[in-house]
Design a protein around this motif. Structure first.
Motif, short mmCIF file in Angstrom:
data_model
loop_
_atom_site.label_atom_id
_atom_site.label_comp_id
_atom_site.label_asym_id
_atom_site.label_seq_id
_atom_site.Cartn_x
_atom_site.Cartn_y
_atom_site.Cartn_z
N LYS A 15 4.97 -32.61 -12.98
CA LYS A 15 3.97 -33.67 -12.85
C LYS A 15 3.85 -34.35 -14.21
CE LYS A 15 1.36 -31.13 -9.35
NZ LYS A 15 1.70 -31.98 -8.20
N THR A 64 8.24 -27.99 -9.83
CA THR A 64 7.55 -29.25 -9.63
C THR A 64 7.03 -29.74 -10.98
OG1 THR A 64 6.87 -28.68 -7.39
CG2 THR A 64 5.65 -30.44 -8.48
N SER A 101 5.62 -41.45 -6.88
CA SER A 101 5.16 -41.98 -8.16
C SER A 101 4.27 -43.18 -7.90
CB SER A 101 6.35 -42.39 -9.05
OG SER A 101 7.08 -43.44 -8.45
N SER A 126 5.52 -26.29 -12.66
CA SER A 126 5.09 -25.14 -11.87
C SER A 126 5.77 -23.86 -12.31
CB SER A 126 5.37 -25.41 -10.38
OG SER A 126 6.76 -25.60 -10.16
N ASN A 149 8.63 -36.07 -3.48
CA ASN A 149 8.74 -36.83 -4.73
C ASN A 149 8.05 -38.17 -4.56
OD1 ASN A 149 10.19 -34.74 -5.78
ND2 ASN A 149 12.10 -35.86 -6.05
N ASN A 209 5.37 -37.29 -9.49
CA ASN A 209 5.53 -35.91 -9.01
C ASN A 209 7.00 -35.73 -8.63
OD1 ASN A 209 3.80 -33.42 -7.87
ND2 ASN A 209 5.49 -33.85 -6.46
N SER A 210 7.71 -34.89 -9.40
CA SER A 210 9.15 -34.73 -9.20
C SER A 210 9.48 -33.26 -8.94
CB SER A 210 9.92 -35.21 -10.44
OG SER A 210 9.59 -36.54 -10.75
N ASN A 211 10.23 -33.04 -7.86
CA ASN A 211 10.68 -31.69 -7.52
C ASN A 211 12.15 -31.53 -7.87
OD1 ASN A 211 8.33 -30.41 -5.92
ND2 ASN A 211 8.53 -32.45 -5.02
#
Length: 936
Positions: free
Chosen positions: A764, A762, A723, A797, A721, A751-753
């Motif tokens: 974005k 994921t 930013s 994703s 993760n 970008n966060s999971n």
């Protein structure tokens, strides 16, 4: 012929006596403003000649590129020459003009660098709109035109880089403003909303934005990581030697009303302010402590639907307060404030949420809610500074707050599958009453032990808090795709939630000089935080009374957290640059137990040792250009709620269970800032960049239960993760200086999971935005045109076909026309639209406000204004939230079109008999004494 000769003689005598008359009319005063130490000339420094009698302005100019200035046509008399520039201590030079010498040359006037960047800076004539001086960004308030009766918030909204959200939160270049100061003194402590909602814009000369270090960092010389962004307001010269204030009252259509009054007394270094307001136009003047105190104290089964606030729904509010600062002598200053506020908010909201699911599937959740919230808040804050000698400083700051709240909420909701089949539907009702208080105090001590920089410092602070919330919670949920017997779920319970605790921290610091302008710092701190939360819910017994403890919804816990920190830092200071590197060692211990009544459900304890580095680098190319780079590593522990392996079923559609195997989160932060001001072009340019990368981030892990629409949420660690964001700001006048343009460009990426139904997703998120404007100013017309566009792209994703791309865009303009006989016409119009939102949340609106006003009485102290808000009746309140798990669009009710008639009155009683007219010129407190008056 004789008559012609007589005319010739008279003409000759007139010509010969002209120089004598010119000499008697006044002399010129010349000089040069330079920096102390290096003799570098200072351009655009303020040079003001003040009357000794009443501190009113006699003459004023700005220094030229080589630092020189000339004050023309000064009559004989006693004066005070005042030189100031942001970042320097002001200089005061007494002058006695006899008229026998012309011109008068006062030579080089040297300004010393101010240690705290909160000095005055007043530029007469056409001053730059934005100036950079060291770490301070300064806005010239007169460059931004606002309507009669406007407050600080209206002024800030027109300044480039400044944003104010619907709840009144102020951010400057992406950083939240935590405090507003007036002439370097705290104004209602840590509540910037008081200043933004009540201080009249007419009193403000300069708006200075800076990152202020904590009191302890200032005393030790080492940054302790508690830096906060503050706004310092300099009051217009001439308003610092007496009483001044304003009051306005208005009434309009739809029973809209508003009234505000503020009375100030500024004498030298002493300040006192009384303020009060009453309105039903969403202008809440104080931050709402109650909304924070009771935010997480709902009963079991309570739904998490939207609640209103000062910016959502319609709020009626009233408040009053007293703020003061008294300098008893050079050694002791006492300041503080007391305040009371009441608010009632009525909100009506609807939201549409699209949940991401694996295999390119999704679900939809909609809800419609209404709420009413009444809050009362009382607060007091004081600050005592005492310097018993030149090397010792003591600061004591006690604080008290009390709140009570009454709230009801009702709503309906339903969940649809990806095929738009109904999964569940229901309704909720919630009522509660609560009250609570908090009490805190901080004592700080510092003493210089030698002249080389050895400093010993210590601090002790503590806090007590106690609150409760009790009420009724009812909900009914129907599940349409479950087998018979499991279709319905009903909750009918009373609840009481008690929360109490205390914390304290002790801190020691030793600073030791090593070599030339090099220092090391050793620190140690010990802190403890204990909290107890008792949450009990009761259902109906056979007699219809709520006496049966519902153990499924009654969860209580006790937490004890102990933290120690030992740190070692090195700092080097040079003429052009300085840097700091350091390392923190943080051993900690935490324990928690979860229980119902006398039954212990779980116990958990853990010990952790964290290491976090810090590094800073600052480079000063010159006084107007600087570069700053900061890196910090920070470890944060998971909360006890995230750790406790006990099910929380407060929300029937979302069961929360903690994960005891969570690791601490480690966040790497890097920030870069470059600022440059070009005085010859009056141009300001700045670039700010921030980036973060998180190791072992803590995220939600959700799984759905069959066809009910219910989900179970726990927490997991995840890597990857990060930013970053970039902002640029440009402000510059055009060639003739009547026109000026400003531009703010922003880009961010995150970008966060996360996990959806057990599968990793994921997300974005890319945001690009641009804001720009051009302004024109003259004696007869002020005109401004602006535009903005914002792109928001979301990519997933798991569900690539559901990627979202939205646009928000708009344009606007404002104008002020100055008519004869003190009439004024003002208008502002803003067009905004969006695309890519869910059906029903598209926005196409034109907001047009206009007013006409007439000023009258002596010195135009009174104004009568007629204003129409939202003439075209198109205002809406729509927002979007994007996460790795869902996208949500929300709309609240808001104030629609109405008109209002205002009466505005300004008054002033200044030392020496001055009046409101004098605020156009400098006065103000006298600074350090100068040499005896020179005679010229």
């Amino acid at each position: 012929m004789k008559r012609s000769g007589r005319y010739f003689i008279l003409m000759l005598l007139a010509i010969l006596t002209l120089p004598a008359f010119a000499q008697s009319s006044g002399v010129n005063i010349n000089g040069v403003v330079v920096e102390e130490g290096n003799g570098e000339p200072i351009e655009q420094a303020t040079v003001r000649l003040l009357s000794v009698k009443d501190s009113t302005l006699v003459r004023g100019v700005a220094s030229s590129r080589n630092g020189s200035f000339s004050l023309k046509n000064v009559k004989a008399g006693n004066y005070l020459l005042h030189i100031s520039f942001v970042g320097f201590d002001p200089l005061y030079q007494p002058l006695r003009i006899t008229g026998k010498i012309n011109p008068v040359n006062v030579g080089k006037l040297k300004l010393s660098d101010g240690s705290i960047l909160l000095g005055e800076a007043v530029v007469l004539g056409k001053a730059p709109e934005v100036v950079v001086r060291n770490d301070t960004v300064e806005y010239n308030a007169d460059s931004y035109k606002v309507t009669e009766g406007s407050v600080l918030e209206d002024l800030l909204k027109k300044m480039p880089g400044v944003e104010i959200d619907s709840n009144g939160k102020i951010t400057v270049n992406g950083k939240e403003v935590k405090k507003v100061m007036v002439d370097g003194k705290e104004f209602f402590s840590d509540d910037p909303k008081v200043a933004s909602k009540s201080l009249p814009s007419k009193m403000i000369d300069k708006v200075q934005v800076l990152d202020k270090k904590s009191d302890m960092a200032i005393m030790t010389g080492f940054d302790d990581g508690e830096e906060e962004t503050v706004i310092n307001l300099t009051v217009k010269p001439g308003m610092k030697q007496g009483w001044f204030g304003n009051a306005f009252a208005g009434y309009g259509s739809k029973d809209r009303y508003e009234g505000n009054a503020m009375v100030n007394r500024f004498i030298n270094n002493d300040q006192i302010t009384f303020t009060g307001s009453l309105n039903n136009t969403n202008n809440m003047g104080f931050s709402d402590l109650a909304s924070t105190m009771f935010a997480d104290m709902g009963g079991g089964g309570r739904r998490s639907f939207g609640r209103g606030g000062a910016g959502n729904g319609i709020t009626s509010s009233g408040n009053s307060g007293l703020n003061f600062s008294k300098e008893f002598n050079k050694k002791m200053t006492l300041g503080g404030n007391v305040r009371y506020s009441h608010s009632e908010n009525e909100a009506d909201s609807k939201s549409n949420q699209k949940n991401y699911l694996p295999n390119d599937s999704s679900s939809f959740y909609d809800e419609h809610n209404r709420s009413n919230t009444r809050n009362d808040n009382i607060g007091a804050n004081f600050r005592l500074e005492w310097q018993p000698d030149t090397v010792t400083k003591i600061i004591f700051t006690p604080d008290f707050g009390y709140s009570n709240s009454h709230n009801w909420e009702t709503g309906s909701f339903h969940t649809l599958s990806g095929d738009l089949d109904t999964v569940n539907a229901g309704s909720s009702n919630y009522f509660s009453d609560g009250e609570g208080y908090n009490l805190s105090a901080r004592l700080e001590y510092s003493r210089k032990l030698n002249n080389e920089g050895r400093v010993f410092s210590a601090s002790l602070n503590g806090r007590l808090n106690d609150s409760y919330n009790q009420g009724m919670n009812q909900s009914f949920t129907q599940y349409y795709q479950l087998e018979p017997g499991k279709e319905d779920e009903t909750i009918n319970q009373k609840f009481r939630y008690d929360n109490n605790g205390f914390n304290y921290r002790a801190y020691l610091s030793w600073v030791e000089p090593i070599g030339h302008n090099n220092f090391i710092q050793l620190t140690y701190s010990f802190s403890q935080n204990k909290q107890e939360s008792l949450k009990n819910s009761y259902t109906i017994d056979e007699n219809g009374e709520y006496t049966v403890l519902d153990t499924a919804y009654s969860k209580s816990y006790r937490n004890n957290f102990i933290n120690q920190r030992a740190s070692l830092s090195f700092k080097s200071q040079r003429e052009k640059y300085n840097y700091l590197i350091g390392l923190n060692l943080d051993p900690s211990y935490s324990s928690s137990e979860n229980f119902v009544g006398d039954s212990i459900l779980s116990k958990l304890s853990r010990s952790v040792v964290n290491i976090s580095p810090v590094a800073q680098f600052n480079y000063l190319f010159n006084k107007r250009t600087n570069l700053r780079i900061v890196y910090s590593g920070r470890t944060s522990q998971p909360s006890m709620t995230q750790l406790q392996p006990v099910a929380d079923i407060s929300n029937p559609l979302n069961t929360l269970i903690g994960n005891p195997d969570l690791n601490p989160r480690y966040t790497n932060n890097l920030s870069v800032r470059f600022q440059k001001f070009m005085p010859e072009k009056q141009r300001m340019f700045s670039v700010m960049a921030n980036a973060s990368y998180i190791v072992n981030d803590i995220v939600s892990y959700s799984t759905y239960e069959g066809n009910s629409g219910k989900k179970v949420t726990t927490y997991k660690n995840v890597n990857g993760n990060y930013s970053a964001n970039l902002r640029t700001l440009l402000n510059t006048p055009l060639k003739n200086k009547r026109f000026s343009i400003n531009s703010m460009t922003m880009a961010s990426f995150a970008n966060s999971n996360g996990f959806i139904n057990g599968e990793k997703n994921t997300n974005k998120n890319l945001i690009l935005s641009e804001r720009g404007g051009i302004d024109f100013h003259s004696n007869y017309l002020d005109l401004g045109i602006n535009g903005n566009i914002r792109y928001n792209g979301t990519y997933n994703s798991l569900q690539k076909k559901n990627d979202q791309n939205t646009l928000n865009y708009g344009a606007g303009g404002n104008t002020t026309i100055y008519l004869p006989f003190d009439f004024k016409i003002e208008s502002d119009i803003n067009w905004s639209g969006n695309s890519g939102y869910a059906d029903g949340y598209q926005q196409k609106e034109v907001l047009w406000n206009a007013s006409a006003s007439k000023s009258f009485l002596k010195n135009n102290q009174a104004t009568l204004r007629f204003k129409i808000y939202d003439i075209l009746q198109q205002r809406s309140n729509i927002s979007r939230t994007v996460t790795a798990n869902y996208i949500q669009d929300t709309e609240y009710n808001t104030l629609n079109s109405y008109f209002m008639v205002h009466f505005i009155y300004r008054f002033s009683i200044f030392k020496g008999g001055g009046s409101v007219k004098d605020v156009q010129g400098p006065g103000g407190r006298h600074g350090r004494p100068g040499p005896p008056p020179g005679r010229f």
